[in-house]
Design a protein around this motif. Structure first.
Motif, PDB file in Angstrom:
ATOM      1  N   CYS B  16     -27.006 -34.152  -1.469  1.00 48.05           N
ATOM      2  CA  CYS B  16     -27.746 -33.136  -2.220  1.00 48.05           C
ATOM      3  C   CYS B  16     -28.574 -32.309  -1.255  1.00 48.05           C
ATOM      4  CB  CYS B  16     -28.583 -33.747  -3.334  1.00 48.05           C
ATOM      5  SG  CYS B  16     -30.290 -34.065  -2.915  1.00 48.05           S
ATOM      6  N   TRP B  18     -31.461 -30.956  -1.335  1.00 50.46           N
ATOM      7  CA  TRP B  18     -32.918 -31.015  -1.196  1.00 50.46           C
ATOM      8  C   TRP B  18     -33.428 -32.264  -0.513  1.00 50.46           C
ATOM      9  CZ3 TRP B  18     -34.884 -26.398  -2.052  1.00 50.46           C
ATOM     10  CH2 TRP B  18     -34.138 -25.526  -2.849  1.00 50.46           C
ATOM     11  N   PRO B  44     -25.723 -28.984  -4.642  1.00 48.45           N
ATOM     12  CA  PRO B  44     -27.094 -28.656  -5.023  1.00 48.45           C
ATOM     13  C   PRO B  44     -27.919 -29.881  -5.418  1.00 48.45           C
ATOM     14  CG  PRO B  44     -25.497 -27.578  -6.492  1.00 48.45           C
ATOM     15  CD  PRO B  44     -24.721 -28.226  -5.415  1.00 48.45           C
ATOM     16  N   CYS B  45     -27.243 -30.864  -6.011  1.00 49.05           N
ATOM     17  CA  CYS B  45     -27.980 -32.008  -6.578  1.00 49.05           C
ATOM     18  C   CYS B  45     -26.960 -33.124  -6.777  1.00 49.05           C
ATOM     19  CB  CYS B  45     -28.581 -31.575  -7.920  1.00 49.05           C
ATOM     20  SG  CYS B  45     -29.336 -32.884  -8.892  1.00 49.05           S
ATOM     21  N   SER B  46     -27.410 -34.375  -6.748  1.00 44.31           N
ATOM     22  CA  SER B  46     -26.456 -35.463  -7.007  1.00 44.31           C
ATOM     23  C   SER B  46     -25.862 -35.317  -8.409  1.00 44.31           C
ATOM     24  CB  SER B  46     -27.111 -36.824  -6.833  1.00 44.31           C
ATOM     25  OG  SER B  46     -28.172 -36.973  -7.758  1.00 44.31           O
ATOM     26  N   GLY B  69     -28.321 -38.720  -2.982  1.00 48.38           N
ATOM     27  CA  GLY B  69     -29.252 -37.750  -3.553  1.00 48.38           C
ATOM     28  C   GLY B  69     -30.686 -38.190  -3.338  1.00 48.38           C
ATOM     29  N   CYS B  70     -31.601 -37.470  -3.963  1.00 47.05           N
ATOM     30  CA  CYS B  70     -33.026 -37.779  -3.849  1.00 47.05           C
ATOM     31  C   CYS B  70     -33.337 -39.106  -4.541  1.00 47.05           C
ATOM     32  CB  CYS B  70     -33.857 -36.699  -4.523  1.00 47.05           C
ATOM     33  SG  CYS B  70     -33.375 -35.022  -4.111  1.00 47.05           S
ATOM     34  N   CYS B  75     -35.996 -35.802  -7.644  1.00 43.56           N
ATOM     35  CA  CYS B  75     -34.945 -34.783  -7.757  1.00 43.56           C
ATOM     36  C   CYS B  75     -35.578 -33.397  -7.918  1.00 43.56           C
ATOM     37  CB  CYS B  75     -34.049 -35.107  -8.954  1.00 43.56           C
ATOM     38  SG  CYS B  75     -32.830 -33.840  -9.327  1.00 43.56           S
ATOM     39  N   HIS B  76     -35.039 -32.454  -7.164  1.00 42.73           N
ATOM     40  CA  HIS B  76     -35.544 -31.086  -7.210  1.00 42.73           C
ATOM     41  C   HIS B  76     -35.440 -30.496  -8.620  1.00 42.73           C
ATOM     42  CE1 HIS B  76     -36.659 -27.353  -5.221  1.00 42.73           C
ATOM     43  NE2 HIS B  76     -35.722 -26.722  -5.896  1.00 42.73           N
ATOM     44  N   TYR B  77     -34.456 -30.977  -9.353  1.00 41.02           N
ATOM     45  CA  TYR B  77     -34.276 -30.509 -10.729  1.00 41.02           C
ATOM     46  C   TYR B  77     -34.785 -31.550 -11.726  1.00 41.02           C
ATOM     47  CZ  TYR B  77     -31.417 -27.538  -7.873  1.00 41.02           C
ATOM     48  OH  TYR B  77     -31.001 -26.707  -6.869  1.00 41.02           O
ATOM     49  N   ASN B  81     -30.632 -36.589 -10.874  1.00 38.88           N
ATOM     50  CA  ASN B  81     -30.156 -37.877 -10.352  1.00 38.88           C
ATOM     51  C   ASN B  81     -30.231 -38.995 -11.402  1.00 38.88           C
ATOM     52  OD1 ASN B  81     -32.931 -37.987 -10.271  1.00 38.88           O
ATOM     53  ND2 ASN B  81     -33.089 -38.537  -8.094  1.00 38.88           N
TER      54      ASN B  81
HETATM   55  S1  FES Z   1     -31.795 -32.359  -6.007  1.00 40.03           S
HETATM   56 FE1  FES Z   1     -31.452 -34.200  -4.863  1.00 40.03          FE
HETATM   57  S2  FES Z   1     -30.683 -35.469  -6.475  1.00 40.03           S
HETATM   58 FE2  FES Z   1     -31.173 -33.691  -7.633  1.00 40.03          FE
END
Ligand code: FES
Ligand code: SF4
Ligand code: SF4
Ligand code: SF4
Lengths: 282, 143
Positions: B16, B18, B44-46, B69-70, B75-77, B81
């Motif tokens: 991911c 971020w 962009p994200c997991s 991922g984070c 999570c950025h969103y 995740n």
């Molecule tokens: S941005 Fe990293 S898991 Fe959602």
């Protein structure tokens, strides 16, 4: 008055009064024991309805096809009603356009054998309905043969599992009957049919077959009601319920609940808990 | 066919943007050494990782897949995740059920500050996949 007679009477009334435009149920069983699907739009046609629970299809599938016609009545066993619940959760049907005639289910029996899905059914009675026709059914003990086979599978080494599954899925001819009969597999463009980009190969190559079956099972996670319609539809006899049982078990054990048993809850894979188990993540 | 000794696995890593990608970046700028086995795909994200991506990587010949991922809560969103975690759990169980070797597909949480952890993770995943040998199960071989 026996259950079939009561059902016919109610179906006639609903159609005569114009409360519904159609009653979906099943007709008299054939010699094999399987009842055909019956669509009645007039009181006369409703004369052929029976309260047999041995229809091989999941009747919720047909509700999707007539959902623009107005209010429809459907004869629902436990699994038909669970599928309806999933479709309601996912906004595919409107509750006010349905009239659910619930019946307690004795299972689907073909040539004297109970369908494998019914042999381990945990919810023979509809959990949502407008009225019950006849008495609820008793929940039978699950067939120990099926649990034994599942336990045995889990004991196998990864190599043995792969070998057995390969032999099984090598026979899949990718006819997609399993998808077509499933009420909860309703995507207008299924991932196997997407062509821009193409996601999975169209051939019945073993690798593509595996991917089809893994993704199909995943898409059904938290949504498959274990009715067994896919299993019965498969022309080459692939044990699809083996997949479905495993996924249902994973969902039940990790996130709780059976698909389509609680209308107030969203399907399990559309939500999360901050403390969902994550022992498999590093 | 490469013999077991010289087998250099190819591992596709979905990271991911971020957290884990930044973690990999940190490992790089910190000049940490780890095996050159991974091919990073930045997502962009997991939550963007469709299980299908993982299977397709294996179909196309990857020897292993890493998804990272984070950490939960970071999570950025916010919830990407968390939703992904349920999906990955079911996929992970299904792969086990099918007999895909444990260790072919690895899930992890790596933050932007965990450069060292990232390098260690890649080293361990590479070792594991090396032991398993080349991916022959889901790889698509045309007759
Ligand atoms: S941005 Fe990293 S898991 Fe959602
Ligand atoms: S297999 Fe998946 S994509 Fe295809 S119809 Fe079913 S749910 Fe939709
Ligand atoms: S996947 Fe099969 S068992 Fe599950 S709901 Fe669909 S038809 Fe029924
Ligand atoms: S019905 Fe049977 S043969 Fe047809 S796609 Fe499904 S599993 Fe394969």
């Amino acid at each position: 008055m026996d259950r079939s007679e009561k059902l016919r009477q109610r179906a006639r009334e609903l159609l005569e009064k114009g409360e519904v435009v159609m009653v979906i149920g099943s007709g008299p069983p054939s010699d094999s024991g399987i009842s055909p699907v019956l669509f009645a739009t007039t009181p006369e046609q409703a004369e052929n309805l029976t309260a047999s629970t041995s229809c091989a299809q999941n009747l919720a599938n047909y509700l999707l096809k007539v959902r623009d016609r107005g209010k429809v009545a459907v004869v629902a066993r436990g699994c038909d009603a669970r599928s309806i619940t999933v479709l309601l959760q996912e906004n595919q049907l409107k509750r006010e356009n349905l009239y659910i005639l619930g019946i307690g289910c004795e299972g689907i029996v073909e040539n004297g054998r109970k369908s494998v899905a019914c042999a381990v059914c945990r919810h023979p009675n509809p959990l949502i309905y407008d009225e019950m026709i006849g008495e609820p059914a008793a929940v039978a003990e699950p067939d120990p043969e099926v649990s034994r086979a599942d336990a045995e599978w889990e004991q196998l080494s990864p190599d043995e599992r792969w070998e057995r599954l390969s032999a099984e899925l090598d026979r899949c001819i990718r006819c997609y009957a399993c998808r077509q009969v499933c009420p909860n597999c309703y995507c207008p463009v299924c991932f196997v049919d997407a062509s821009m980009p193409q996601l999975v190969g169209r051939t019945h190559n073993l690798s593509d077959n595996m991917v089809y079956h893994i993704i199909r099972a995943l898409h059904m996670a938290g949504r498959c009601v274990e009715c067994g319609a896919c299993h019965r539809a498969c022309p080459v006899g692939i044990d699809l319920m083996r997949f479905n049982r495993r996924v249902a078990k994973t969902v039940r054990e990790r996130f709780g609940g059976d698909a389509g048993t609680d209308l107030s809850q969203p399907p399990a894979l559309t939500v999360f808990k901050p403390d969902d188990p994550q022992e498999f993540i590093r | 066919m490469p013999d077991a000794e010289n087998f250099e696995p190819r591992i596709v890593a979905f990271l991911c943007n971020w957290c884990s990608y930044a973690g990999a970046d940190l490992a790089g700028i910190s000049r940490l050494h780890y095996p050159p086995s991974i091919r990073v795909i930045r997502v962009p994200c997991s939550g963007r990782v469709d299980p299908f991506f993982i299977l397709q990587a294996l179909q196309q010949g990857a020897d292993g897949v890493l998804v990272s991922g984070c950490h939960p809560g970071d999570c950025h969103y916010l919830t990407g995740n968390f939703v992904a975690r349920r999906r990955f759990a079911v996929l992970n169980d299904l792969l086990e059920f099918c007999g895909i070797e444990p260790g072919r597909v690895t899930f992890a949480w790596v933050s932007a500050s965990e450069g060292e952890r990232f390098a260690k993770l890649v080293t361990e995943v590479t070792e594991k996949v090396k032991k398993l040998g080349p991916n022959r199960r889901l790889k698509k071989e045309l007759p």
